[in-house]
Each structure stands twice: as C-alpha cells, then as structure tokens.
Design a protein around this motif. Sequence first.
Motif, PDB file in Angstrom:
ATOM      1  N   TYR A 113       0.863  -1.178   0.000  1.00 31.59           N
ATOM      2  CA  TYR A 113       0.000   0.000   0.000  1.00 31.59           C
ATOM      3  C   TYR A 113       0.904   1.234   0.000  1.00 31.59           C
ATOM      4  O   TYR A 113       1.746   1.391   0.896  1.00 31.59           O
ATOM      5  CB  TYR A 113      -0.932   0.035   1.209  1.00 31.59           C
ATOM      6  N   HIS A 114       0.729   2.089  -0.993  1.00 32.19           N
ATOM      7  CA  HIS A 114       1.519   3.311  -1.130  1.00 32.19           C
ATOM      8  C   HIS A 114       0.694   4.478  -0.603  1.00 32.19           C
ATOM      9  O   HIS A 114      -0.398   4.763  -1.109  1.00 32.19           O
ATOM     10  CB  HIS A 114       1.922   3.520  -2.589  1.00 32.19           C
ATOM     11  N   PHE A 115       1.212   5.143   0.440  1.00 30.95           N
ATOM     12  CA  PHE A 115       0.427   6.122   1.181  1.00 30.95           C
ATOM     13  C   PHE A 115       0.350   7.492   0.500  1.00 30.95           C
ATOM     14  O   PHE A 115      -0.586   8.234   0.740  1.00 30.95           O
ATOM     15  CB  PHE A 115       1.013   6.285   2.593  1.00 30.95           C
ATOM     16  N   ASN A 116       1.325   7.822  -0.333  1.00 37.50           N
ATOM     17  CA  ASN A 116       1.371   9.169  -0.899  1.00 37.50           C
ATOM     18  C   ASN A 116       1.889   9.100  -2.335  1.00 37.50           C
ATOM     19  O   ASN A 116       2.931   9.679  -2.654  1.00 37.50           O
ATOM     20  CB  ASN A 116       2.265  10.067  -0.034  1.00 37.50           C
ATOM     21  N   PRO A 117       1.171   8.377  -3.220  1.00 35.90           N
ATOM     22  CA  PRO A 117       1.723   8.124  -4.558  1.00 35.90           C
ATOM     23  C   PRO A 117       1.909   9.378  -5.398  1.00 35.90           C
ATOM     24  O   PRO A 117       2.671   9.366  -6.363  1.00 35.90           O
ATOM     25  CB  PRO A 117       0.687   7.188  -5.189  1.00 35.90           C
ATOM     26  N   PRO A 123       6.004   6.838   0.989  1.00 35.73           N
ATOM     27  CA  PRO A 123       6.172   5.666   1.849  1.00 35.73           C
ATOM     28  C   PRO A 123       5.200   4.539   1.459  1.00 35.73           C
ATOM     29  O   PRO A 123       4.140   4.794   0.886  1.00 35.73           O
ATOM     30  CB  PRO A 123       5.861   6.210   3.248  1.00 35.73           C
ATOM     31  N   TYR A 124       5.607   3.323   1.797  1.00 32.32           N
ATOM     32  CA  TYR A 124       4.743   2.173   1.515  1.00 32.32           C
ATOM     33  C   TYR A 124       4.991   1.080   2.549  1.00 32.32           C
ATOM     34  O   TYR A 124       6.024   1.054   3.243  1.00 32.32           O
ATOM     35  CB  TYR A 124       4.995   1.628   0.103  1.00 32.32           C
ATOM     36  N   ALA A 161       6.590 -12.650   4.243  1.00 31.25           N
ATOM     37  CA  ALA A 161       7.523 -11.530   4.167  1.00 31.25           C
ATOM     38  C   ALA A 161       6.795 -10.236   4.521  1.00 31.25           C
ATOM     39  O   ALA A 161       5.665 -10.012   4.072  1.00 31.25           O
ATOM     40  CB  ALA A 161       8.121 -11.429   2.767  1.00 31.25           C
ATOM     41  N   TYR A 162       7.453  -9.390   5.326  1.00 30.95           N
ATOM     42  CA  TYR A 162       6.907  -8.084   5.709  1.00 30.95           C
ATOM     43  C   TYR A 162       7.860  -7.004   5.192  1.00 30.95           C
ATOM     44  O   TYR A 162       9.077  -7.199   5.173  1.00 30.95           O
ATOM     45  CB  TYR A 162       6.766  -7.976   7.227  1.00 30.95           C
ATOM     46  N   GLN A 163       7.302  -5.854   4.818  1.00 35.35           N
ATOM     47  CA  GLN A 163       8.110  -4.855   4.131  1.00 35.35           C
ATOM     48  C   GLN A 163       7.641  -3.442   4.460  1.00 35.35           C
ATOM     49  O   GLN A 163       6.441  -3.171   4.544  1.00 35.35           O
ATOM     50  CB  GLN A 163       7.988  -5.088   2.621  1.00 35.35           C
ATOM     51  N   VAL A 164       8.602  -2.534   4.653  1.00 40.62           N
ATOM     52  CA  VAL A 164       8.324  -1.098   4.726  1.00 40.62           C
ATOM     53  C   VAL A 164       9.407  -0.383   3.928  1.00 40.62           C
ATOM     54  O   VAL A 164      10.535  -0.883   3.795  1.00 40.62           O
ATOM     55  CB  VAL A 164       8.298  -0.551   6.175  1.00 40.62           C
ATOM     56  N   PHE A 178      14.517   3.418  -0.331  1.00 41.81           N
ATOM     57  CA  PHE A 178      14.980   2.834   0.930  1.00 41.81           C
ATOM     58  C   PHE A 178      13.985   1.754   1.316  1.00 41.81           C
ATOM     59  O   PHE A 178      12.768   1.995   1.300  1.00 41.81           O
ATOM     60  CB  PHE A 178      15.069   3.902   2.024  1.00 41.81           C
ATOM     61  N   ASP A 179      14.466   0.571   1.699  1.00 48.03           N
ATOM     62  CA  ASP A 179      13.560  -0.559   1.892  1.00 48.03           C
ATOM     63  C   ASP A 179      14.088  -1.493   2.985  1.00 48.03           C
ATOM     64  O   ASP A 179      15.294  -1.750   3.056  1.00 48.03           O
ATOM     65  CB  ASP A 179      13.426  -1.334   0.578  1.00 48.03           C
ATOM     66  N   VAL A 180      13.176  -1.995   3.824  1.00 40.81           N
ATOM     67  CA  VAL A 180      13.522  -2.984   4.851  1.00 40.81           C
ATOM     68  C   VAL A 180      12.477  -4.090   4.813  1.00 40.81           C
ATOM     69  O   VAL A 180      11.262  -3.820   4.785  1.00 40.81           O
ATOM     70  CB  VAL A 180      13.572  -2.372   6.265  1.00 40.81           C
ATOM     71  N   LYS A 181      12.950  -5.329   4.809  1.00 39.67           N
ATOM     72  CA  LYS A 181      12.051  -6.483   4.839  1.00 39.67           C
ATOM     73  C   LYS A 181      12.445  -7.424   5.986  1.00 39.67           C
ATOM     74  O   LYS A 181      13.610  -7.504   6.350  1.00 39.67           O
ATOM     75  CB  LYS A 181      12.121  -7.250   3.511  1.00 39.67           C
ATOM     76  N   TYR A 182      11.445  -8.110   6.522  1.00 46.75           N
ATOM     77  CA  TYR A 182      11.671  -9.209   7.457  1.00 46.75           C
ATOM     78  C   TYR A 182      11.032 -10.434   6.822  1.00 46.75           C
ATOM     79  O   TYR A 182       9.836 -10.425   6.498  1.00 46.75           O
ATOM     80  CB  TYR A 182      11.048  -8.920   8.816  1.00 46.75           C
ATOM     81  N   ILE A 183      11.835 -11.485   6.614  1.00 50.46           N
ATOM     82  CA  ILE A 183      11.375 -12.658   5.873  1.00 50.46           C
ATOM     83  C   ILE A 183      11.492 -13.907   6.732  1.00 50.46           C
ATOM     84  O   ILE A 183      12.555 -14.179   7.300  1.00 50.46           O
ATOM     85  CB  ILE A 183      12.195 -12.836   4.579  1.00 50.46           C
TER      86      ILE A 183
END
Length: 217
Positions: A113-117, A123-124, A161-164, A178-183
């Motif tokens: 979900y992209h909050f401010n496209p 951010p997403y 997988a989770y992502q921000v 910039f991206d961070v994931k937890y898998i």
Amino acid sequence: MLRFCSAAAIAASLLAAAPAQAEQGDLLVRLRGIVVAPTENTSDVMPGFPGGSVNVENAVVPELDFTYFLTNNIGAELILATSPHDLQGTGTLSGLGKVGDVMALPPTLTLQYHFNPEGKIRPYAGVGVNWTIFYSEDASDSLVNAIGPTNLSLDDSVGVAYQVGLDYALNDRWFVNFDVKYIQIDTTATLNTGGAINTVDVDLDPIVAGVGIGMRF
C-alpha cells in the motif's frame, strides 16, 4: 499583466519540475544494494553433535525488483536476488570454524500500500510470500577432515515476508529507494556422512535492508 504572466511562467516551471504521481498501470524498476542479516535460531546438530550448532553469516548483494501498480495506491512487487552465506560452527563445533556454505535464492512477492503516490516522498508497507531455494551447498574442508566426506543439503522454505520503505522522487521518472524487509525462512540442513545422517533446524528469519535507485515506466 506582466506580473500575471511571470507568475504563470513560474507556476508552469514548478509544475514541470514536480514529480509525476505513481498511478495505476505504472511499472517501477529498482536496483538496490542489500544487506541480508539472518536473525537465526538453530537447534543442535543431532544426533551426532549435541551442544554443537551453526551460525549463518550476513551477505551483501545486489537486488532487482519490479513493482506494478494495480491501483493508484496498491502495488505488487516481485523481488529477485541471490545471496551466498557461510555456515560457522558454534558450541562444540566452534573449533572447526566454517563448516559449510550455501547459496540462497529467495524470490519474494509482496502486495504493497503506497500512502502518498502523488508526492515527492512516497512511503509504503507490504506483506507477501517468500519461497527460498537453497543451492550449491558445500561442506567445508575442516568439516570433511573432522568427520569424513559429507554431503550437505538444505530444504527449501516458504514463509511470510513483511516490508516497509519509501521512494524519494528526483524527477518524473527517477527516484531513490529505501527498503527494509523481514522474511520468515525456516529450513533443515542435513549432513550425510557415508550414510550417517545428522540434521540441524535453522530459522534464518533475515532482516533485509537496502538502498537503491529506481525508474518509473
């Protein structure tokens, strides 16, 4: 009249320089440099090495991903990368140092979900599924010298997988990411030494942090 024309010209210039919004049908292509940092939890190597286990080393690799906008706010991202990891002995196996190495291929599909496209800062957040394939597994010379010729194999894994992250627009096409994931990656490593089988359960569960450049098509 002159003032009005000048103001209109300035407004038009600013509008032309403003980043175009990401919208339905757009494709974003990113190239990131990522750090794959396992937060692993491992069992003992059983039944032959109680008190001995393994530690999975970090890796730094490139990553390519593609995001397709299904709506102005919702995108589907496919993440492609492969990473090499050394396996270090711990506990009663610590004296062996490196006990093996493996390559991990973890294609990951997330729904974001992209909050401010329409903005400059976009951010997403996302969640999805990961399928990790392990290949090129090799037992180390130190392990082979200690216990004999050994075949090392790791089971494939399927997990969540989770992502921000965020995209920062440079212009109407290029942006910084910039991206961070937890898998969630859970596997069982099997050591086959002349028919003698030892196994170790490994929950890698890496944090994958990256920065890169992207282009909107």
